[in-house]
Design a protein around this motif. Structure first.
Motif, PDB file in Angstrom:
ATOM      1  N   VAL A   1      58.374  14.264  74.180  1.00 32.75           N
ATOM      2  CA  VAL A   1      58.277  13.181  73.232  1.00 32.75           C
ATOM      3  C   VAL A   1      59.134  13.309  72.077  1.00 32.75           C
ATOM      4  CG1 VAL A   1      56.715  12.050  71.587  1.00 32.75           C
ATOM      5  CG2 VAL A   1      56.043  12.450  73.864  1.00 32.75           C
ATOM      6  N   GLY A   2      59.256  14.801  71.549  1.00 34.82           N
ATOM      7  CA  GLY A   2      60.006  15.012  70.622  1.00 34.82           C
ATOM      8  C   GLY A   2      61.653  15.050  70.920  1.00 34.82           C
ATOM      9  N   ALA A   3      62.275  16.117  70.070  1.00 33.11           N
ATOM     10  CA  ALA A   3      63.809  15.933  70.354  1.00 33.11           C
ATOM     11  C   ALA A   3      64.015  17.328  70.921  1.00 33.11           C
ATOM     12  CB  ALA A   3      64.295  16.405  68.920  1.00 33.11           C
ATOM     13  N   VAL A   4      63.423  17.204  72.370  1.00 34.02           N
ATOM     14  CA  VAL A   4      63.881  18.223  73.206  1.00 34.02           C
ATOM     15  C   VAL A   4      65.052  17.933  73.918  1.00 34.02           C
ATOM     16  CG1 VAL A   4      62.816  19.365  75.295  1.00 34.02           C
ATOM     17  CG2 VAL A   4      61.390  18.781  73.800  1.00 34.02           C
TER      18      VAL A   4
ATOM     19  N   ARG B   1      64.701  14.697  79.451  1.00 34.96           N
ATOM     20  CA  ARG B   1      63.347  14.700  79.007  1.00 34.96           C
ATOM     21  C   ARG B   1      62.592  13.780  80.163  1.00 34.96           C
ATOM     22  NH1 ARG B   1      64.245  12.758  73.116  1.00 34.96           N
ATOM     23  NH2 ARG B   1      65.657  11.147  74.331  1.00 34.96           N
ATOM     24  N   ASP B   2      61.311  13.913  80.608  1.00 30.92           N
ATOM     25  CA  ASP B   2      60.513  13.354  81.369  1.00 30.92           C
ATOM     26  C   ASP B   2      60.326  11.803  81.117  1.00 30.92           C
ATOM     27  OD1 ASP B   2      59.070  13.205  83.912  1.00 30.92           O
ATOM     28  OD2 ASP B   2      57.271  13.146  82.382  1.00 30.92           O
ATOM     29  N   ILE B   3      60.578  11.139  81.804  1.00 30.23           N
ATOM     30  CA  ILE B   3      60.558   9.600  81.169  1.00 30.23           C
ATOM     31  C   ILE B   3      59.246   9.184  81.456  1.00 30.23           C
ATOM     32  CG2 ILE B   3      61.434   7.159  81.882  1.00 30.23           C
ATOM     33  CD1 ILE B   3      64.183   8.278  82.317  1.00 30.23           C
ATOM     34  N   PHE B   4      58.487   9.676  82.389  1.00 29.83           N
ATOM     35  CA  PHE B   4      57.152   9.036  82.680  1.00 29.83           C
ATOM     36  C   PHE B   4      56.312   9.568  81.245  1.00 29.83           C
ATOM     37  CE2 PHE B   4      52.616  10.123  84.003  1.00 29.83           C
ATOM     38  CZ  PHE B   4      52.340   8.896  84.452  1.00 29.83           C
ATOM     39  N   SER B   5      56.439  10.612  80.901  1.00 32.80           N
ATOM     40  CA  SER B   5      55.930  11.184  79.501  1.00 32.80           C
ATOM     41  C   SER B   5      56.146  10.444  78.512  1.00 32.80           C
ATOM     42  CB  SER B   5      56.112  12.689  79.405  1.00 32.80           C
ATOM     43  OG  SER B   5      55.798  13.321  80.412  1.00 32.80           O
ATOM     44  N   ARG B   6      57.456  10.046  78.365  1.00 26.94           N
ATOM     45  CA  ARG B   6      57.921   9.140  77.036  1.00 26.94           C
ATOM     46  C   ARG B   6      57.527   7.846  77.342  1.00 26.94           C
ATOM     47  NH1 ARG B   6      61.424  11.006  74.033  1.00 26.94           N
ATOM     48  NH2 ARG B   6      62.578   9.247  73.530  1.00 26.94           N
ATOM     49  N   THR B   7      57.249   7.281  78.517  1.00 28.77           N
ATOM     50  CA  THR B   7      56.680   5.787  78.893  1.00 28.77           C
ATOM     51  C   THR B   7      55.264   5.790  78.376  1.00 28.77           C
ATOM     52  OG1 THR B   7      58.531   5.680  80.674  1.00 28.77           O
ATOM     53  CG2 THR B   7      56.599   3.959  80.461  1.00 28.77           C
ATOM     54  N   ILE B   8      54.464   6.772  78.769  1.00 25.04           N
ATOM     55  CA  ILE B   8      53.092   6.652  78.368  1.00 25.04           C
ATOM     56  C   ILE B   8      52.988   6.722  77.005  1.00 25.04           C
ATOM     57  CG2 ILE B   8      50.903   7.827  78.684  1.00 25.04           C
ATOM     58  CD1 ILE B   8      51.829   6.636  81.132  1.00 25.04           C
ATOM     59  N   PHE B   9      53.709   7.536  76.268  1.00 26.07           N
ATOM     60  CA  PHE B   9      53.641   7.583  74.646  1.00 26.07           C
ATOM     61  C   PHE B   9      54.206   6.385  74.203  1.00 26.07           C
ATOM     62  CE2 PHE B   9      52.919  12.088  75.132  1.00 26.07           C
ATOM     63  CZ  PHE B   9      51.991  12.322  74.187  1.00 26.07           C
ATOM     64  N   GLY B  10      55.286   5.570  74.695  1.00 27.91           N
ATOM     65  CA  GLY B  10      55.718   4.498  74.322  1.00 27.91           C
ATOM     66  C   GLY B  10      54.752   3.357  74.330  1.00 27.91           C
ATOM     67  N   LEU B  11      53.820   3.378  75.295  1.00 29.37           N
ATOM     68  CA  LEU B  11      52.717   2.316  75.249  1.00 29.37           C
ATOM     69  C   LEU B  11      52.005   2.463  73.909  1.00 29.37           C
ATOM     70  CD1 LEU B  11      51.010   2.975  78.838  1.00 29.37           C
ATOM     71  CD2 LEU B  11      52.701   0.940  78.061  1.00 29.37           C
TER      72      LEU B  11
ATOM     73  N   ILE C   1      61.220   9.501  68.771  1.00 28.02           N
ATOM     74  CA  ILE C   1      59.865   8.677  68.942  1.00 28.02           C
ATOM     75  C   ILE C   1      60.165   7.792  70.086  1.00 28.02           C
ATOM     76  CG2 ILE C   1      57.971   7.608  68.329  1.00 28.02           C
ATOM     77  CD1 ILE C   1      58.767   8.217  65.333  1.00 28.02           C
ATOM     78  N   PRO C   2      59.651   7.909  71.165  1.00 28.63           N
ATOM     79  CA  PRO C   2      59.707   7.082  72.388  1.00 28.63           C
ATOM     80  C   PRO C   2      59.017   5.699  72.073  1.00 28.63           C
ATOM     81  CG  PRO C   2      57.968   8.684  72.920  1.00 28.63           C
ATOM     82  CD  PRO C   2      58.575   8.990  71.516  1.00 28.63           C
ATOM     83  N   ASP C   3      59.884   4.898  72.666  1.00 27.21           N
ATOM     84  CA  ASP C   3      59.605   3.414  72.437  1.00 27.21           C
ATOM     85  C   ASP C   3      60.157   2.487  73.449  1.00 27.21           C
ATOM     86  OD1 ASP C   3      59.380   0.958  70.220  1.00 27.21           O
ATOM     87  OD2 ASP C   3      61.213   0.990  71.229  1.00 27.21           O
TER      88      ASP C   3
END
Lengths: 293, 342
Positions: free
Chosen positions: A57-60, A83-93, A243-245
């Protein structure tokens, strides 16, 4: 006459709400919508524990894992920084839901109170609301939100302010129409004759009858707010990276089209999933309360 | 309250003028109270404070807000919307160059909406609760809930993969030499100049963005048409026609469709604002270079004169569209025309 038992209020209330529940639960669209929303809430609430790569989710940056297509390790593939898009998508929710709570949490109560007052008292409140909504109608909400949020400073907070500034008028207009028709009912007159004050009439007599309309409108609006927020951030008016959005993830992925299509489609379909849920739920509620809109 | 339709339309125009004035005040005040000094923004960080002060005086920023507004409104009515900070040209020139592209896109989208949505709604109402109805409802739900950027990008992806050679950005191929025409509408200018290749190429470029832009409207209008058709089927005069043995086809196309086209038209007018909003997204995705692209750039650059003009033009679009809708409805609905005769 012995068998014509008079139902008391609680029994009638129970059977009415049971009937509503019956209609709701037999409506496949409503049930699917509810399940979708529950799943979204669950995923967003427990995102740090449910996602495989919460650190992404961060600046990895992991250049060896750039642009990987979807597979077992990365369900939605990886993005330009690996970065893993699945993880970022869930956080984007989370951002999307935050936007819904922020916008509707302010505009629904404000719109409801002003709408109630305009409907019951008439006068300047009535004129103000119909005048404002007429102007708002002519204004593309997206253009207004862009203008407001950018003239301030383009970020999520200002986007939220911009959306809220526009949104409350719609609720006010709707509640105004409903409360105006209720205000002319006999029982309101009866309450007034019995000595009820305006506060009692507004909030204990009229408001409860507006609840069905408000809840349907709010649910359908949640979908619009999410669409709206995603569109704003797609255009570059969202939260600041990293920050994922969902909207800005789509915008990022667009640079790598058409080869790395998953970077666009996966977050985009997540938006679609949430809006689908709210829409089905809203339609279900509308059938349940039997309101027209 | 019986009014002559002309009076009704004049009243509407009056309302629209008031709306435009309110809108212009709103955006003007908004653009002036924002943090930051327009003169400073115009000159950039390297200007001295004396230079900034000179520009402030020249822009009239030292005057009271009311005076500034009246000054602006007076000039705007004469077609002077100020200079654009970014392009260093009069805003009105920029608009004249970009508005036709958007107009063309919006016009074709509206045509798409009616050509697809109204027949679909009619068929769905006729075959209510059958397979085609369910498919149509799914389609219209998709139209309502899909983010416009997602749909636009998906169209591009599909075109890139399965229709090689189909243009997915811009208005015209680069290898077509075209100096521009009098209206700026490529479809029309191509025909006027006898350049069929330009018209056809522009049409090819138009189809995907217009489809993407019309999708939300297709969803809405299909729904409305369907429910209006179903509701009107139960009306007494339709039942009478049926009992007289008038063929179904005649009932649907001669009587029902006309009656049921009022609701979708009204919705079309109201939805026009969000259509313009969506044009911002579609133009960005398809690199369209129209009015909405100009709006987006000027908002991002905080080009205040341009932003104000963009908001006003967007409002004007909406108002003109709604006037057209009002007139169409008056033409379609004889009850509105005959009011004075009764």
């Amino acid at each position: 006459m012995a068998d014509m038992k008079v139902l008391d209020a609680s029994e009638r209330g129970l059977s009415a709400s049971y009937m509503m529940w019956y209609r709701f639960s037999r409506n496949p669209a409503a049930v699917i919508g509810t399940l979708i929303i529950l799943s979204v809430l669950f995923l967003a609430a427990f995102a740090p524990w449910l996602t495989p790569y919460p650190k992404h989710v961060g600046a990895v940056v992991d250049f060896r894992a750039r642009h990987l297509p979807p597979d077992a390790a990365h369900w939605f593939g990886t993005d330009k920084a690996g970065r893993d898009i699945f993880s970022r998508t869930i956080f984007g929710l989370r951002i999307s839901l935050l936007l819904v709570v922020g916008v509707l949490g302010i505009s629904v109560p404000v719109g409801a109170v002003l709408g109630l007052m305009a409907g019951y008292f008439g006068g300047w409140a009535e004129k103000l609301i119909s005048g404002l909504t007429n102007v708002m109608l002519a204004m593309p909400p997206l253009v207004m939100a862009l203008a407001v949020s950018n003239l301030l400073e383009p970020n999520l907070m200002n986007a939220m302010i911009a959306i809220t500034l526009l949104w409350w008028t719609w609720h006010a207009r709707l509640i105004y129409t409903v409360s105006k028709s209720i205000a002319s009912e006999d029982y309101i007159e009866a309450a007034r004759l019995a000595g009820a004050g305006p506060v009692h009439i507004l909030f204990r007599e009229i408001l409860p009858n507006c609840i069905p309309v408000i809840s349907v409108k709010t649910t359908l609006d949640a979908a619009f707010v999410i669409l709206f927020g995603a569109t704003l951030s797609f255009l570059g008016f969202g939260v600041k990276p990293p920050i994922p959005d969902l909207g800005s993830m789509v915008a990022d992925g667009r640079q790598f089209m058409p080869d790395y299509w998953w970077e666009v489609l996966c977050p985009g379909l997540a938006v679609l999933y949430v809006t689908l849920g709210f829409n089905l739920l809203g339609d279900g509620l509308r059938d349940m309360f039997d309101v027209e809109s | 309250m019986q009014q002559h339709p002309l009076v009704a339309i004049l009243t509407r125009i009056g309302t629209f003028v008031l709306v435009m004035i309110a809108l212009s005040i709103m955006i003007f005040v908004l653009a002036r109270i924002v943090p930051g000094d327009p003169a400073r923004m115009a000159l950039g960080p390297s200007a001295t404070s004396d230079q900034v002060q000179a520009v402030r005086l020249q822009m009239g920023l030292d005057q009271p807000l009311v005076v500034q507004y009246l000054d602006y409104a007076g000039k705007a009515l004469r077609g002077d919307l100020g200079m654009s900070l970014v392009s260093q040209r009069p805003v009105i020139t920029d608009l004249a160059q970009t508005v036709p592209a958007t107009l063309e896109l919006v016009f074709v989208s509206v045509v798409f909406m009616f050509v697809v949505a109204v027949p679909l709604g009619v068929v769905m109402a006729h075959y209510r609760d059958r397979t085609i109805d369910h498919v149509g409802r799914l389609l219209s739900l998709t139209g309502v809930i899909i983010p416009s950027f997602l749909f636009a990008i998906t169209l591009q992806l599909v075109a890139a993969r399965f229709m090689s050679g189909w243009p997915i950005i811009g208005r015209l191929d680069h290898d077509i030499s075209w100096g521009g025409g009098p209206t700026g509408l490529l479809l029309l200018d191509g025909l006027l100049a006898g350049r069929l290749d330009v018209t056809l190429n522009a049409l090819q470029h138009l189809i995907l963005p217009a489809f993407a832009l019309s999708m939300a409207g297709i969803g809405q209008i299909t729904r409305i048409t369907r429910s209006a058709m179903i509701e009107n089927q139960r009306k007494d005069h339709v039942l009478t026609l049926k009992s007289f043995g008038v063929p179904e086809r005649v009932i649907i196309f001669k009587y029902l469709l006309k009656l049921s086209s009022i609701a979708p038209l009204t919705i079309m007018g109201l939805e026009f604002a969000s259509l313009i909003g969506n044009a911002f997204v579609i133009e960005m995705v398809f690199a369209w270079g129209g009015f909405a692209s100009y709006g987006l750039t000027s908002i991002l650059q905080k080009d205040l004169n341009a932003v104000t003009a963009v908001v006003l033009v967007a409002g004007l679009f909406f108002i003109i569209a709604n006037l057209i809708v009002d007139i169409l409805i008056t033409v379609i609905d004889p009850r509105l025309r005959r009011k004075e005769a009764r």
